[in-house]
Design a protein around this motif. Structure first.
Motif, short mmCIF file in Angstrom:
data_model
loop_
_atom_site.label_atom_id
_atom_site.label_comp_id
_atom_site.label_asym_id
_atom_site.label_seq_id
_atom_site.Cartn_x
_atom_site.Cartn_y
_atom_site.Cartn_z
N GLN A 1 0.83 -1.21 0.00
CA GLN A 1 0.00 0.00 0.00
C GLN A 1 0.86 1.26 0.00
O GLN A 1 0.51 2.27 -0.62
CB GLN A 1 -0.96 -0.01 1.19
N THR A 2 1.99 1.22 0.69
CA THR A 2 2.91 2.36 0.67
C THR A 2 3.45 2.59 -0.74
O THR A 2 3.54 3.74 -1.21
CB THR A 2 4.08 2.15 1.64
N MET A 3 3.79 1.51 -1.43
CA MET A 3 4.31 1.64 -2.79
C MET A 3 3.27 2.23 -3.74
O MET A 3 3.60 3.04 -4.61
CB MET A 3 4.78 0.28 -3.32
N ARG A 4 2.02 1.84 -3.57
CA ARG A 4 0.95 2.40 -4.41
C ARG A 4 0.81 3.90 -4.17
O ARG A 4 0.68 4.69 -5.11
CB ARG A 4 -0.38 1.71 -4.12
N LYS A 5 0.81 4.28 -2.90
CA LYS A 5 0.60 5.70 -2.57
C LYS A 5 1.73 6.57 -3.09
O LYS A 5 1.51 7.73 -3.48
CB LYS A 5 0.47 5.86 -1.05
N THR A 6 2.94 6.05 -3.07
CA THR A 6 4.10 6.85 -3.47
C THR A 6 4.47 6.66 -4.93
O THR A 6 5.40 7.30 -5.43
CB THR A 6 5.32 6.52 -2.60
N GLY A 7 3.77 5.75 -5.63
CA GLY A 7 4.07 5.51 -7.04
C GLY A 7 5.42 4.86 -7.26
O GLY A 7 6.13 5.17 -8.22
N THR A 8 5.79 3.92 -6.38
CA THR A 8 7.07 3.21 -6.48
C THR A 8 6.81 1.77 -6.86
O THR A 8 6.03 1.07 -6.22
CB THR A 8 7.82 3.25 -5.14
N LEU A 9 7.46 1.30 -7.91
CA LEU A 9 7.26 -0.07 -8.40
C LEU A 9 7.74 -1.07 -7.34
O LEU A 9 8.78 -0.89 -6.71
CB LEU A 9 8.04 -0.25 -9.69
N TYR A 10 6.97 -2.16 -7.18
CA TYR A 10 7.24 -3.12 -6.11
C TYR A 10 7.24 -4.54 -6.66
O TYR A 10 6.36 -4.94 -7.43
CB TYR A 10 6.17 -2.97 -5.02
N PHE A 11 8.25 -5.33 -6.22
CA PHE A 11 8.35 -6.75 -6.56
C PHE A 11 8.33 -7.57 -5.27
O PHE A 11 9.11 -7.34 -4.34
CB PHE A 11 9.67 -7.04 -7.29
N TYR A 12 7.41 -8.54 -5.23
CA TYR A 12 7.31 -9.50 -4.12
C TYR A 12 7.66 -10.86 -4.71
O TYR A 12 6.97 -11.35 -5.61
CB TYR A 12 5.90 -9.50 -3.53
N ASN A 13 8.71 -11.49 -4.21
CA ASN A 13 9.31 -12.64 -4.90
C ASN A 13 9.25 -13.92 -4.08
O ASN A 13 10.22 -14.67 -4.02
CB ASN A 13 10.77 -12.29 -5.23
N VAL A 14 8.09 -14.19 -3.47
CA VAL A 14 7.96 -15.31 -2.52
C VAL A 14 6.71 -16.11 -2.86
O VAL A 14 5.68 -15.54 -3.24
CB VAL A 14 7.87 -14.76 -1.08
#
Length: 406
Positions: A116-129
Motif C-alpha cells: 500500500q505504501t508503494m501504491r501511494k508513493t508511485g514506487t514499483l514493487y516486486f514480491y518474490n515469494v
C-alpha cells in the motif's frame, strides 16, 4: 554467510572495491533499488539468502554494464522479523531514500505493509515469494508460486504415493488458512477426503497432542503448510514418535528455507514437496548460478527456493528496464506487460500480463539424505487461480487481494 546493512548499502560498488568484480565505467548517478528483508530474527533463514541473492543479481547487472548506462545501487534495511518495521522502512525508502524500485517482504503481512505504501508513493514493487495467491495490483509483480501452480501438482502426486485420506496441519495466518482450503479442494478433486485440519500460531513448537490426534484419525497422508523455525519442530517430533514410516508426509513450505538440511536424513527422508527450485536441478543455468554464488560468498551454498525466486525477480525487473529503455515506473510496467521472460536457475520465468504473476516450472521432489531430489518437472505452469479473479488489462486500477472462491 550473513550480510549486514552497511555491506548491502554499498551495493556493487562495495564488491568492486573488494576486488570481486572488475570495475565497469558507468554514469555517476545511480539507479536506486530498495530492499526490505528479515535478515535477523525468526525469519532470517529466509531473509539472509534473499539478501545474498540481491547482492549477486545486482553485481551481475552492474558487471554487464548496469542499466541505461547507470550503476544499480542497493539501499537495504533489516526488519529484524518485526512487521512494524516493514511499514517504517517502506516509508523511508520511498520518501527519504527515493528509490526507483523496491524488492522485499517475506510473509504475506509484510507484503501488504509494503504494497500500500508503494501504491501511494508511485514506487514499483516486486514480491518474490511463494504465497496464497489472489493479489491483483498493477503496481506489483510477484515471482513466487501460487497454489494452482504448486498445490495442484503436489496433492495428486502425494496421494498417489500414499492414499486418499489426508490430514492438514497449517500455519494460523492467511497463507496457511488459504492454502489449507486449496489443499482440501485438490484432495476432493482427486477423489480423496480430508479427515482433519489444525492451525498453529507461528510460535507453537510443541506438537505432541497434535501427533496423537493424527494417530487417532489414521490418515494415509499429512500435508503440512507450516512456517518458520518453531514449526520445524513438528517434523522432528513426528519422526521421534515413530510416525514417519507409518503415515506419509508432504509440505508446501518445508525446504524453502533449506530446512531439509537442518533435519537429519532419518527425520526428513521421504517428505514430498513441489517448488520452482532445488539445488539438485541438473541444468546448465543452475550449475552456473551455484558456481557464481559459491565464488561470491566463499563457498556458501545456502541458496533456496525463496532466494532463487528473489533472484529471478531482480533480473525480471532489470529486463523490464532494458526493454522500456527507461526507469520510469509506467514505462517499466508497460514493458513487463509484454510478457518479458528470463531464464534462471529455476528455469524459464515469464511475466503473465493479466495478473503480473510468473509463469514458471514446478518440480515435484522428495527429500533424500538432506537433498531435494527432483522426481518430475511440470513445465510453464500459469497462475490460473489468480487469473480467475484478476485481469489488470481490463481493470488496471484494481487494488485487492481476493480470497478466491474454492
Amino acid at each position: 554467510m550473513s550480510l549486514n546493512r552497511r555491506e548491502l548499502l554499498g551495493g556493487a560498488a562495495a564488491l568492486t572495491t573488494a576486488g570481486l568484480l572488475p570495475r565497469v565505467a558507468l554514469a555517476a548517478d545511480t539507479i536506486r533499488l530498495g530492499s526490505i528483508l528479515d535478515q535477523s530474527g525468526p525469519f532470517d533463514a529466509y531473509g539472509k539468502p534473499m539478501a545474498m541473492a540481491t547482492q549477486l543479481a545486482v553485481a551481475e547487472i552492474n558487471e554487464a554494464g548496469g542499466l541505461l548506462g547507470r550503476e544499480v545501487e542497493v539501499v537495504a534495511y533489516d526488519t529484524q522479523s518485526d512487521m512494524a518495521l516493514y511499514s517504517q522502512y517502506a516509508q523511508q525508502l520511498t520518501r527519504q531514500d527515493r528509490v526507483d524500485v523496491v524488492h522485499g517482504g517475506i510473509l504475506s503481512a509484510s507484503r501488504e505493509a509494503i504494497r500500500q505504501t508503494m501504491r501511494k508513493t508511485g514506487t514499483l514493487y516486486f514480491y518474490n515469494v511463494l504465497y496464497e495467491g489472489g493479489v491483483c495490483d498493477r503496481n506489483i509483480f510477484i515471482n513466487g508460486v501460487t497454489p494452482a501452480q504448486q498445490v495442484e501438482a503436489l496433492v495428486p502426486y502425494a496421494m498417489n504415493n500414499s492414499g486418499k485420506k489426508v490430514y492438514i496441519l497449517a500455519a494460523d495466518y492467511n497463507y496457511g488458512q488459504i492454502t489449507a482450503r486449496w489443499i482440501e479442494k485438490f484432495v476432493r478433486d482427486n477423489g480423496g477426503e480430508v479427515v482433519g485440519t489444525d492451525f498453529f500460531p507461528l510460535d507453537v513448537s510443541d506438537f505432541g497432542s497434535t501427533i496423537a490426534k493424527v494417530q487417532t484419525a489414521a490418515p494415509d497422508l499429512v500435508i503440512a503448510p507450516l512456517v518458520g523455525g518453531p514449526h520445524l519442530s513438528f517434523f522432528r517430533q513426528w519422526a521421534a514418535a515413530g510416525m514417519k514410516d507409518k503415515i506419509a508426509l508432504a509440505s508446501t513450505t518445508l525446504g524453502v528455507g533449506n530446512e531439509h538440511k537442518v533435519l537429519t536424513p532419518e527425520e526428513g527422508n521421504g517428505i514430498m514437496c513441489a517448488y520452482n527450485y532445488s539445488q539438485e536441478l541438473d541444468t546448465p543455468e543452475n550449475r552456473e548460478f551455484m558456481a557464481r554464488w559459491a565464488a561470491m560468498f566463499d563457498g556458501d551454498q545456502s541458496m533456496h527456493e525463496i532466494a532463487v525466486s528473489h533472484y529471478h525477480g531482480l533480473h525480471t525487473w532489470a529486463e523490464g528496464v532494458r526493454k522500456a529503455d527507461s526507469i520510469e515506473r509506467e514505462a517499466v510496467i508497460e514493458a513487463l506487460e509484454t510478457g518479458v521472460s528470463i531464464t534462471g536457475p529455476g528455469g524459464k520465468v515469464t511475466v503473465d500480463p493479466q495478473t503480473h504473476h510468473a509463469i514458471l516450472d514446478v518440480h515435484l521432489m522428495e527429500m533424500r539424505d538432506q537433498k531435494m531430489a527432483v522426481i518430475e518437472t511440470l513445465p510453464q505452469r500459469a497462475p490460473i487461480d489468480t487469473q480467475a479473479v484478476c485481469d489488470l488489462g481490463a481493470n488496471p486500477d484494481d487494488n485487492t487481494q481476493y480470497e478466491i472462491e474454492i
